[in-house]
Design a protein around this motif. Structure first.
Motif, PDB file in Angstrom:
ATOM      1  N   TYR A 128     -32.282  12.223 -20.745  1.00  0.00           N
ATOM      2  CA  TYR A 128     -33.028  12.627 -19.547  1.00  0.00           C
ATOM      3  C   TYR A 128     -32.238  12.156 -18.331  1.00  0.00           C
ATOM      4  O   TYR A 128     -31.610  11.091 -18.367  1.00  0.00           O
ATOM      5  N   VAL A 129     -32.263  12.946 -17.274  1.00  0.00           N
ATOM      6  CA  VAL A 129     -31.469  12.645 -16.083  1.00  0.00           C
ATOM      7  C   VAL A 129     -32.329  12.778 -14.830  1.00  0.00           C
ATOM      8  O   VAL A 129     -33.135  13.706 -14.705  1.00  0.00           O
ATOM      9  N   LEU A 130     -32.162  11.813 -13.916  1.00  0.00           N
ATOM     10  CA  LEU A 130     -32.778  11.893 -12.592  1.00  0.00           C
ATOM     11  C   LEU A 130     -31.669  11.962 -11.545  1.00  0.00           C
ATOM     12  O   LEU A 130     -30.693  11.207 -11.624  1.00  0.00           O
ATOM     13  N   PHE A 131     -31.842  12.847 -10.592  1.00  0.00           N
ATOM     14  CA  PHE A 131     -30.914  12.941  -9.465  1.00  0.00           C
ATOM     15  C   PHE A 131     -31.653  12.514  -8.199  1.00  0.00           C
ATOM     16  O   PHE A 131     -32.641  13.127  -7.797  1.00  0.00           O
ATOM     17  N   LEU A 132     -31.189  11.424  -7.592  1.00  0.00           N
ATOM     18  CA  LEU A 132     -31.810  10.904  -6.381  1.00  0.00           C
ATOM     19  C   LEU A 132     -31.054  11.377  -5.143  1.00  0.00           C
ATOM     20  O   LEU A 132     -29.822  11.429  -5.136  1.00  0.00           O
ATOM     21  N   LYS A 133     -31.792  11.675  -4.125  1.00  0.00           N
ATOM     22  CA  LYS A 133     -31.221  12.012  -2.821  1.00  0.00           C
ATOM     23  C   LYS A 133     -32.126  11.441  -1.750  1.00  0.00           C
ATOM     24  O   LYS A 133     -33.338  11.708  -1.735  1.00  0.00           O
ATOM     25  N   ASP A 134     -31.569  10.618  -0.892  1.00  0.00           N
ATOM     26  CA  ASP A 134     -32.314  10.007   0.221  1.00  0.00           C
ATOM     27  C   ASP A 134     -33.580   9.293  -0.252  1.00  0.00           C
ATOM     28  O   ASP A 134     -34.644   9.395   0.373  1.00  0.00           O
TER      29      ASP A 134
END
Length: 253
Positions: free
Chosen positions: A220-226
């Motif tokens: 599973y992957v999470l992509f964080l931005k700001d």
């Protein structure tokens, strides 16, 4: 239905007026590899440090093995863990591998690895040393037990960092960009070692910029931005949906 081994819900983290995390949630199940991606300053390392409460969330909830870790505020309004025994129990079960190794410079390799098992787990020095030697064999560092960190290369130091984390036999392993401080020729060996550990059905949560490695290892992957999750899922590395994530990947591949 499986119970998450660790679950973070609506985590916020402020440093003064700077909001680094803005309501981020993460769930990891036993044996699962969860990868956190994002540009510098996106909040990914802060999120990782909130999971083992090296950073106390300003708001939100952390649960470990179905048990809520109670958070409160001190007299100055700063976030704190309400029950120190809960914090100790959490730390016994979650180990972290740091970007900059964080080894004790005045202790030998063996002393670095047995420090936590003897102090936190109350193991005898003999028992901890026997177990540490087997772990050091596993990471191919058993021949260096009498050396000090200053006598090792960056890749060797990180192998010791991984051995030290494994010595606690944790339920969850956290990796905070474990290859970013290494020379390129050292990176492959560390990634290979991490891959071997993942095959042992260990729960791993990692922050990395090694995208090809993440594709191979991640469930599973999470992509964080700001400070927010911009995209998440099981297949987003091969099938990115948002323009933000597509743009991020295009600059790494």
């Amino acid at each position: 239905m499986k119970t998450p081994i660790i679950q973070a819900t609506n985590i916020e983290k402020n440093f003064g007026q700077d909001a680094v995390l803005k309501g981020v949630s993460l769930t990891a199940y036993e044996g699962q590899v969860v990868t956190i991606l994002g540009s510098s300053g996106s909040g990914k390392s802060t999120l990782l440090r909130c999971l083992n409460l090296l950073e106390i969330p300003s708001a939100g909830k952390i649960e470990f093995a179905g048990k809520n870790i109670a958070l409160s505020k001190d007299k100055k309004g700063n976030a704190m863990v309400s029950n120190q025994q809960e914090l100790i129990a959490l730390r016994k079960n979650i180990s972290m591998v740091f970007q900059q190794f964080n080894l004790w410079s005045h202790k030998t390799i063996m002393e670095n690895v047995i420090e936590a098992p003897t102090i936190v787990l109350k193991k005898s020095r003999a028992e901890a040393s026997d177990e540490a030697y087997e772990i050091l064999k596993k990471v191919d560092m058993h021949q260096h037990i009498k050396k000090y960190p200053s006598q090792l290369s960056g890749g060797q130091k990180q192998r010791i960092g991984i051995a030290r984390a494994l010595a606690m036999n944790p339920k969850v392993l956290l990796f905070d960009e474990p290859t970013s401080a290494l020379d390129p020729e050292m990176v492959y060996g560390i990634l290979q070692l991490m891959g071997d550990i993942a095959k042992e059905n260990r729960t791993m949560i990692l922050v990395t910029h090694e995208i090809e490695f993440a594709k191979k290892i991640s469930d599973y992957v999470l992509f964080l931005k700001d400070g927010k999750i911009a995209e998440e899922g099981e297949n987003i590395l091969t099938q990115p949906q948002s323009k933000e994530f597509q743009h991020f990947l295009s600059h790494l591949i």
